[in-house]
Motif scaffolding. Structure first.
Motif, PDB file in Angstrom:
ATOM      1  N   UNK A 164       0.808  -1.311   0.104  1.00 30.89           N
ATOM      2  CA  UNK A 164       0.024   0.008   0.179  1.00 30.89           C
ATOM      3  C   UNK A 164       0.747   1.309  -0.127  1.00 30.89           C
ATOM      4  N   UNK A 165       2.074   0.996   0.128  1.00 29.44           N
ATOM      5  CA  UNK A 165       2.740   2.328   0.412  1.00 29.44           C
ATOM      6  C   UNK A 165       2.912   3.249  -1.022  1.00 29.44           C
ATOM      7  N   UNK A 166       2.869   2.703  -2.152  1.00 32.82           N
ATOM      8  CA  UNK A 166       2.659   3.472  -3.301  1.00 32.82           C
ATOM      9  C   UNK A 166       1.577   4.541  -3.197  1.00 32.82           C
ATOM     10  N   UNK A 167       0.454   4.096  -2.966  1.00 30.23           N
ATOM     11  CA  UNK A 167      -0.632   4.910  -2.898  1.00 30.23           C
ATOM     12  C   UNK A 167      -0.576   5.846  -1.934  1.00 30.23           C
ATOM     13  N   UNK A 168      -0.175   5.286  -0.626  1.00 28.19           N
ATOM     14  CA  UNK A 168       0.019   6.139   0.556  1.00 28.19           C
ATOM     15  C   UNK A 168       1.015   7.355   0.428  1.00 28.19           C
ATOM     16  N   UNK A 169       2.200   6.773  -0.179  1.00 18.79           N
ATOM     17  CA  UNK A 169       3.132   7.878  -0.478  1.00 18.79           C
ATOM     18  C   UNK A 169       2.826   8.956  -1.572  1.00 18.79           C
ATOM     19  N   UNK A 170       1.856   8.533  -2.484  1.00 21.17           N
ATOM     20  CA  UNK A 170       1.270   9.327  -3.550  1.00 21.17           C
ATOM     21  C   UNK A 170       0.357  10.192  -2.618  1.00 21.17           C
ATOM     22  N   UNK A 171      -0.616   9.896  -1.938  1.00 21.92           N
ATOM     23  CA  UNK A 171      -1.397  10.830  -1.084  1.00 21.92           C
ATOM     24  C   UNK A 171      -0.636  11.843  -0.350  1.00 21.92           C
ATOM     25  N   UNK A 172       0.254  11.260   0.205  1.00 18.76           N
ATOM     26  CA  UNK A 172       1.340  12.183   1.251  1.00 18.76           C
ATOM     27  C   UNK A 172       1.822  13.371   0.230  1.00 18.76           C
ATOM     28  N   UNK A 173       2.578  12.768  -0.852  1.00 20.12           N
ATOM     29  CA  UNK A 173       3.031  13.662  -1.857  1.00 20.12           C
ATOM     30  C   UNK A 173       2.066  14.675  -2.392  1.00 20.12           C
ATOM     31  N   UNK A 174       1.034  14.437  -2.586  1.00 21.72           N
ATOM     32  CA  UNK A 174      -0.083  15.110  -3.133  1.00 21.72           C
ATOM     33  C   UNK A 174      -0.218  16.105  -2.068  1.00 21.72           C
ATOM     34  N   UNK A 175      -0.462  15.904  -0.597  1.00 17.70           N
ATOM     35  CA  UNK A 175      -0.388  16.941   0.093  1.00 17.70           C
ATOM     36  C   UNK A 175       0.840  18.017   0.242  1.00 17.70           C
ATOM     37  N   UNK A 176       1.948  17.489   0.208  1.00 16.48           N
ATOM     38  CA  UNK A 176       3.136  18.370  -0.159  1.00 16.48           C
ATOM     39  C   UNK A 176       2.964  19.192  -1.212  1.00 16.48           C
ATOM     40  N   UNK A 177       2.536  18.598  -2.578  1.00 12.97           N
ATOM     41  CA  UNK A 177       2.636  19.445  -3.484  1.00 12.97           C
ATOM     42  C   UNK A 177       1.434  20.467  -3.636  1.00 12.97           C
ATOM     43  N   UNK A 178       0.441  20.168  -2.810  1.00 13.28           N
ATOM     44  CA  UNK A 178      -0.619  21.254  -2.602  1.00 13.28           C
ATOM     45  C   UNK A 178      -0.103  22.519  -2.123  1.00 13.28           C
ATOM     46  N   UNK A 179       0.864  22.144  -1.077  1.00  8.96           N
ATOM     47  CA  UNK A 179       1.318  23.312  -0.183  1.00  8.96           C
ATOM     48  C   UNK A 179       2.372  24.152  -1.187  1.00  8.96           C
ATOM     49  N   UNK A 180       3.272  23.322  -2.152  1.00  7.94           N
ATOM     50  CA  UNK A 180       4.036  24.017  -2.778  1.00  7.94           C
ATOM     51  C   UNK A 180       3.454  24.671  -3.984  1.00  7.94           C
ATOM     52  N   UNK A 181       2.358  24.173  -4.465  1.00  7.26           N
ATOM     53  CA  UNK A 181       1.556  25.038  -5.539  1.00  7.26           C
ATOM     54  C   UNK A 181       1.048  26.290  -4.924  1.00  7.26           C
ATOM     55  N   UNK A 182       0.406  26.362  -3.839  1.00  2.00           N
ATOM     56  CA  UNK A 182      -0.059  27.428  -3.267  1.00  2.00           C
ATOM     57  C   UNK A 182       0.722  28.537  -2.846  1.00  2.00           C
ATOM     58  N   UNK A 183       2.041  28.054  -2.427  1.00  2.85           N
ATOM     59  CA  UNK A 183       3.149  28.828  -2.103  1.00  2.85           C
ATOM     60  C   UNK A 183       3.932  29.524  -3.241  1.00  2.85           C
ATOM     61  N   UNK A 184       3.676  28.772  -4.554  1.00  3.00           N
ATOM     62  CA  UNK A 184       4.463  29.327  -5.722  1.00  3.00           C
ATOM     63  C   UNK A 184       3.403  30.243  -6.271  1.00  3.00           C
TER      64      UNK A 184
END
Length: 421
Positions: free
Chosen positions: A352-372
């Motif tokens: 399950x780690x691929x899916x879980x890390x994908x969602x965790x990465x999505x959370x990070x990229x939402x932060x990166x997108x908003x900041x950019x």
């Protein structure tokens, strides 16, 4: 032929893939001053181009992770590698900021598989005590790709033009994808693994299961949010370093393209060191009695304190001092990023780690997108200094979340014994 310690060769191959991934990704940031002129873009329009990549990457990460979990790493990662290479080559045909944003979005969709794939490979191939080291080395590929992008991209752009720079950096990924498909297998099926290494890996992994974990089960777990929130707060720094350092050095520090090529790679060299040393810090602490999860959080907290340095860039009197502070930030961020990614491999099973890390990465990229997008809206009016100052605070908050909710990070069950090679 049997290869001893094959798992470390697997890490080298993943690292090469992340180098190719980030070489393509960071080509845009290096060429930003040239592209703004050639395509008649404003800073705000450039932020939309960056945002197109970030939005596509953000949406696609959990999907890419689920695809990798469903169809396997060998074929899945190779297909994504070819896709991001072709998308990067398409940048050469951009004729304005809208077409550039479209191609950038395609690149984001394809590149989103890189980190979930790497984390899944580490979960499949490494015992828990070695995972942070493995993640540190493969994560070094992200900063190594960003490190070599300025000299490579500038050299090609000066030799030919900016369009050829996108074609050359895209072609690297096609060569890597072929190598990945030819060499990668799981530990259970790889013909080159020794029996001793196969037994060691099998003993450390959680019991195999055919049950497919649904995304809502991952999103509904406390362990997911305890990791996702710090990732949301940490990612803006890396997005800023990747996409905005060259433009900052050009607009606020007066550097030309050649000077940027000489100095813009240094924060990513420091990031390599931070990711690798952060990976070794965790097992070093474990040998001194610190438990697995706390050893990761100590490293993340140390990196968060060091992130105060890039928050002070507005106080730097010279561009060289600013670059030095960026270097401390690169070192600190990759220490944080590697250990947060390792936590996802620690608390989620390989299936399950691929899916879980994908969602965790999505959370990070939402932060990166908003900041950019915030940088694009505010940089020309308030300057970069207040925005960099915010970065110095975000990781401290993320570390506090991990410390306060550490009990929510539970490990999946594993067999009782752990033989070593």
């Amino acid at each position: 032929m049997r290869i001893r310690n094959l798992r470390w060769w697997i890490v080298a191959l993943i690292c090469a893939g992340t180098v190719a991934n980030y070489l393509a990704r960071n080509s845009l940031g290096v060429l930003a001053p040239e592209l703004k002129s050639a395509l008649h873009m404003t800073t705000k329009q450039y932020s939309y181009v960056v945002g197109a990549f970030q939005l596509a990457y953000t949406v696609m990460q959990p999907v890419a992770g689920a695809i990798i979990d469903r169809f396997g790493l060998r074929a899945g990662f190779a297909v994504f590698g070819i896709a991001w290479s072709l998308a990067n080559m398409l940048h050469a045909f951009a004729f304005g900021w809208i077409s550039l944003a479209l191609f950038r979005g395609l690149l984001g969709l394809a590149e989103s598989a890189a980190i979930p794939s790497g984390i899944k490979a580490v979960a499949e191939w490494f015992p828990a005590r070695e995972r942070s080291v493995a993640v540190g080395w493969f994560n070094a590929g992200t900063s190594l790709g960003a490190l070599i992008a300025p000299p490579v991209v500038v050299a090609v752009a000066l030799w030919a033009d900016w369009r050829w720079a996108f074609i050359v950096t895209g072609a690297v990924g096609i060569a890597w994808a072929a190598a990945w498909y030819a060499f990668y297998r799981t530990p259970e099926t790889h013909p080159a693994i020794t029996p001793e290494e196969r037994r060691m890996i099998a003993t450390d992994r959680p019991p195999a299961t055919t049950k497919r974990v649904k995304p809502r089960e991952i999103l509904g777990s406390a362990r997911f949010w305890v990791i996702a929130i710090p990732r949301f707060l940490a990612e803006p720094a890396w997005q800023t370093f990747s996409f905005w350092i060259p433009l900052y050095l050009a607009t606020e520090r007066g550097m030309d393209l050649k000077q940027i090529a000489l100095f813009a790679f240094l924060p990513f060299l420091a990031a390599d060191l931070g990711g690798i040393l952060g990976g070794y810090l965790s097992p070093w602490l474990m040998k001194r009695g610190v438990a697995l999860i706390p050893s990761r959080i100590v490293g993340i907290s140390l990196g968060a304190v060091l992130m105060i340095a890039p928050g002070c860039i507005g106080l730097a009197a010279s561009p060289y001092t600013a670059i030095a502070l960026f270097c401390v930030g690169g070192f600190a961020h990759q220490m944080i990023s590697g250990l947060i990614n390792t936590l996802s491999a620690d608390v989620f099973a390989p299936s399950e780690v691929g899916t879980a890390n994908g969602f965790i990465g999505q959370a990070g990229w939402i932060g990166g997108l908003l900041f950019s997008l915030m940088i694009g809206q505010l940089a020309d009016t308030v300057g970069y200094a207040p925005l960099f100052a915010v970065l110095g605070v975000l990781d401290l908050i993320g570390a506090a979340v991990l410390i306060l909710f550490i009990r929510k990070l539970t490990l999946p069950p594993v067999p009782a014994t752990e033989p070593t090679l």
